[in-house]
Design a protein around this motif. Structure first.
Motif, mmCIF file in Angstrom:
data_model
loop_
_atom_site.group_PDB
_atom_site.id
_atom_site.type_symbol
_atom_site.label_atom_id
_atom_site.label_comp_id
_atom_site.label_asym_id
_atom_site.label_seq_id
_atom_site.Cartn_x
_atom_site.Cartn_y
_atom_site.Cartn_z
ATOM 1 N N LEU A 113 7.116 3.694 -11.827
ATOM 2 C CA LEU A 113 7.784 2.394 -11.703
ATOM 3 C C LEU A 113 7.953 1.716 -13.060
ATOM 4 O O LEU A 113 9.006 1.141 -13.351
ATOM 5 N N GLU A 114 6.916 1.792 -13.893
ATOM 6 C CA GLU A 114 7.004 1.179 -15.216
ATOM 7 C C GLU A 114 8.043 1.880 -16.075
ATOM 8 O O GLU A 114 8.818 1.232 -16.787
ATOM 9 N N ASN A 115 8.086 3.194 -15.999
ATOM 10 C CA ASN A 115 9.069 3.954 -16.774
ATOM 11 C C ASN A 115 10.492 3.628 -16.322
ATOM 12 O O ASN A 115 11.382 3.384 -17.147
ATOM 13 N N TRP A 116 10.710 3.600 -15.022
ATOM 14 C CA TRP A 116 12.041 3.279 -14.503
ATOM 15 C C TRP A 116 12.450 1.863 -14.888
ATOM 16 O O TRP A 116 13.602 1.615 -15.234
ATOM 17 N N ILE B 224 -2.619 0.641 -7.047
ATOM 18 C CA ILE B 224 -1.161 0.707 -7.244
ATOM 19 C C ILE B 224 -0.738 2.158 -7.483
ATOM 20 O O ILE B 224 -0.995 2.734 -8.545
ATOM 21 N N ALA B 225 -0.100 2.746 -6.488
ATOM 22 C CA ALA B 225 0.390 4.123 -6.605
ATOM 23 C C ALA B 225 1.757 4.135 -7.281
ATOM 24 O O ALA B 225 2.525 3.179 -7.177
ATOM 25 N N PHE B 226 2.050 5.223 -7.998
ATOM 26 C CA PHE B 226 3.334 5.422 -8.680
ATOM 27 C C PHE B 226 3.590 4.378 -9.769
ATOM 28 O O PHE B 226 4.736 4.130 -10.138
ATOM 29 N N LYS B 227 2.533 3.792 -10.299
ATOM 30 C CA LYS B 227 2.731 2.750 -11.298
ATOM 31 C C LYS B 227 3.419 3.292 -12.550
ATOM 32 O O LYS B 227 4.309 2.640 -13.107
ATOM 33 N N GLY C 8 0.796 -1.217 0.000
ATOM 34 C CA GLY C 8 0.000 0.000 0.000
ATOM 35 C C GLY C 8 0.827 1.265 0.000
ATOM 36 O O GLY C 8 1.760 1.434 -0.792
ATOM 37 N N ILE C 9 0.510 2.166 0.952
ATOM 38 C CA ILE C 9 1.189 3.457 1.021
ATOM 39 C C ILE C 9 2.636 3.300 1.481
ATOM 40 O O ILE C 9 3.430 4.248 1.424
ATOM 41 N N GLY C 10 3.030 2.089 1.877
ATOM 42 C CA GLY C 10 4.423 1.818 2.215
ATOM 43 C C GLY C 10 5.376 1.954 1.041
ATOM 44 O O GLY C 10 6.591 1.867 1.211
ATOM 45 N N ILE C 11 4.840 2.199 -0.141
ATOM 46 C CA ILE C 11 5.670 2.391 -1.325
ATOM 47 C C ILE C 11 6.423 3.722 -1.295
ATOM 48 O O ILE C 11 7.427 3.894 -2.004
ATOM 49 N N THR C 12 5.985 4.678 -0.474
ATOM 50 C CA THR C 12 6.540 6.035 -0.560
ATOM 51 C C THR C 12 8.046 6.112 -0.314
ATOM 52 O O THR C 12 8.765 6.722 -1.116
ATOM 53 N N PRO C 13 8.596 5.515 0.756
ATOM 54 C CA PRO C 13 10.060 5.591 0.908
ATOM 55 C C PRO C 13 10.805 4.796 -0.155
ATOM 56 O O PRO C 13 11.947 5.119 -0.494
ATOM 57 N N VAL C 14 10.147 3.764 -0.698
ATOM 58 C CA VAL C 14 10.748 2.984 -1.778
ATOM 59 C C VAL C 14 10.957 3.872 -3.005
ATOM 60 O O VAL C 14 12.003 3.823 -3.658
ATOM 61 N N ILE C 15 9.958 4.684 -3.315
ATOM 62 C CA ILE C 15 10.063 5.611 -4.453
ATOM 63 C C ILE C 15 11.238 6.560 -4.249
ATOM 64 O O ILE C 15 12.021 6.828 -5.171
ATOM 65 N N SER C 16 11.387 7.076 -3.033
ATOM 66 C CA SER C 16 12.498 7.979 -2.727
ATOM 67 C C SER C 16 13.836 7.305 -2.991
ATOM 68 O O SER C 16 14.739 7.887 -3.608
ATOM 69 N N ARG D 62 13.649 -4.540 -11.209
ATOM 70 C CA ARG D 62 12.599 -5.502 -11.535
ATOM 71 C C ARG D 62 11.456 -5.340 -10.538
ATOM 72 O O ARG D 62 11.703 -5.336 -9.331
ATOM 73 N N VAL D 63 10.236 -5.232 -11.055
ATOM 74 C CA VAL D 63 9.072 -5.012 -10.191
ATOM 75 C C VAL D 63 8.082 -6.167 -10.348
ATOM 76 O O VAL D 63 7.767 -6.577 -11.467
ATOM 77 N N THR D 64 7.596 -6.674 -9.225
ATOM 78 C CA THR D 64 6.522 -7.661 -9.218
ATOM 79 C C THR D 64 5.370 -7.088 -8.420
ATOM 80 O O THR D 64 5.545 -6.670 -7.268
#
Length: 237
Positions: free
Chosen positions: A154-157, A148-151, A114-122, A165-167
């Motif tokens: 993530l796809e562009n990166w 799915i936030a920031f999809k 969920g929203i735990g993706i935020t520090p991962v994006i950083s 690699r993203v799953t």
């Protein structure tokens, strides 16, 4: 740790329920990728937990702005964020948090819910901006595809950088993308996707129950406890 004022720049819709908020700080916050800040709307009463909350930075430290991201609810804090007008100032106290990226880590894996993706994006944005040679795997769990936030990011990166690699996994419904995993992440899924878990630094971000479950799985597949870094997201109303 310092206190700075940030002038509201813009908001960005990440999903129907998740928004990012960008601010231009009046002075640089020397935060590290993966850290968080306290956003303070009630400066007179610092103990006001309804209006003063903690949010992870969802951008690289090297951006010209600071960004925080939240799942919007009916809380006072969410209302205050959404009422912000361009140029309006908000107080930030930062940086905080020890679940951070270290450039000595050459192989890492993220387990985010969920929203735990935020520090991962950083962290991922920091790695890509600096063209660091790091082998990065991300498992990102949500209830549905729409959550799915920031999809797009993530796809562009993933398409433009061979280090990532993203799953994705979804708990509800049948995903339209056949590459998604249906159901909760478990030991078999993790081992089938990445056989070299015990060589990686593992970051786990998400709700407390998810963090505990994922940490137990990592320990169960013989990951080094000292290489597991966790942060639970609590009280995000």
């Amino acid at each position: 740790m310092v206190e700075i004022k940030g002038k509201f720049l813009e908001s960005i819709n990440r999903t129907k329920a998740v928004k990012s908020f960008r601010f231009v700080p009046d002075k640089k916050i020397n935060f590290q990728a993966g850290q968080f800040a306290q956003v303070i709307f009630d400066e007179a009463n610092r103990g006001n937990k309804s209006l003063n909350k903690y949010l992870s930075f969802s951008c690289s430290p090297e951006k010209g702005y600071i960004e925080v991201t939240k799942r919007i609810s009916d809380s006072e804090f969410s209302h205050q964020l959404q009422k912000l007008k361009q140029g309006e100032s908000v107080l930030f106290k930062a940086p905080m948090g020890n679940c951070i990226y270290d450039e000595r880590y050459k192989k890492i894996a993220f387990l985010a819910g969920g929203i735990g993706i935020t520090p991962v994006i950083s962290i991922i944005e920091y790695i890509i901006m600096n063209k660091l040679s790091v082998d990065v795997c991300l498992f990102y769990a949500n209830r549905t595809e729409e959550d799915i936030a920031f999809k797009d990011e993530l796809e562009n990166w993933q398409q433009n950088n061979n280090i990532l690699r993203v799953t994705y996994s979804v708990d509800e419904g049948i995903p339209t993308d056949k590459h998604y995993v249906r159901g909760f992440l478990n030991k078999d899924i993790l081992l089938s996707k990445i056989p070299d878990w015990n060589e990686r630094f593992i970051f786990v971000f998400g709700p407390p129950s998810m963090v505990t479950a994922m940490e137990n799985i990592c320990i169960g597949i013989a990951c080094n406890k000292e290489m597991i870094k966790t942060e639970s997201f609590i009280g995000y109303a």
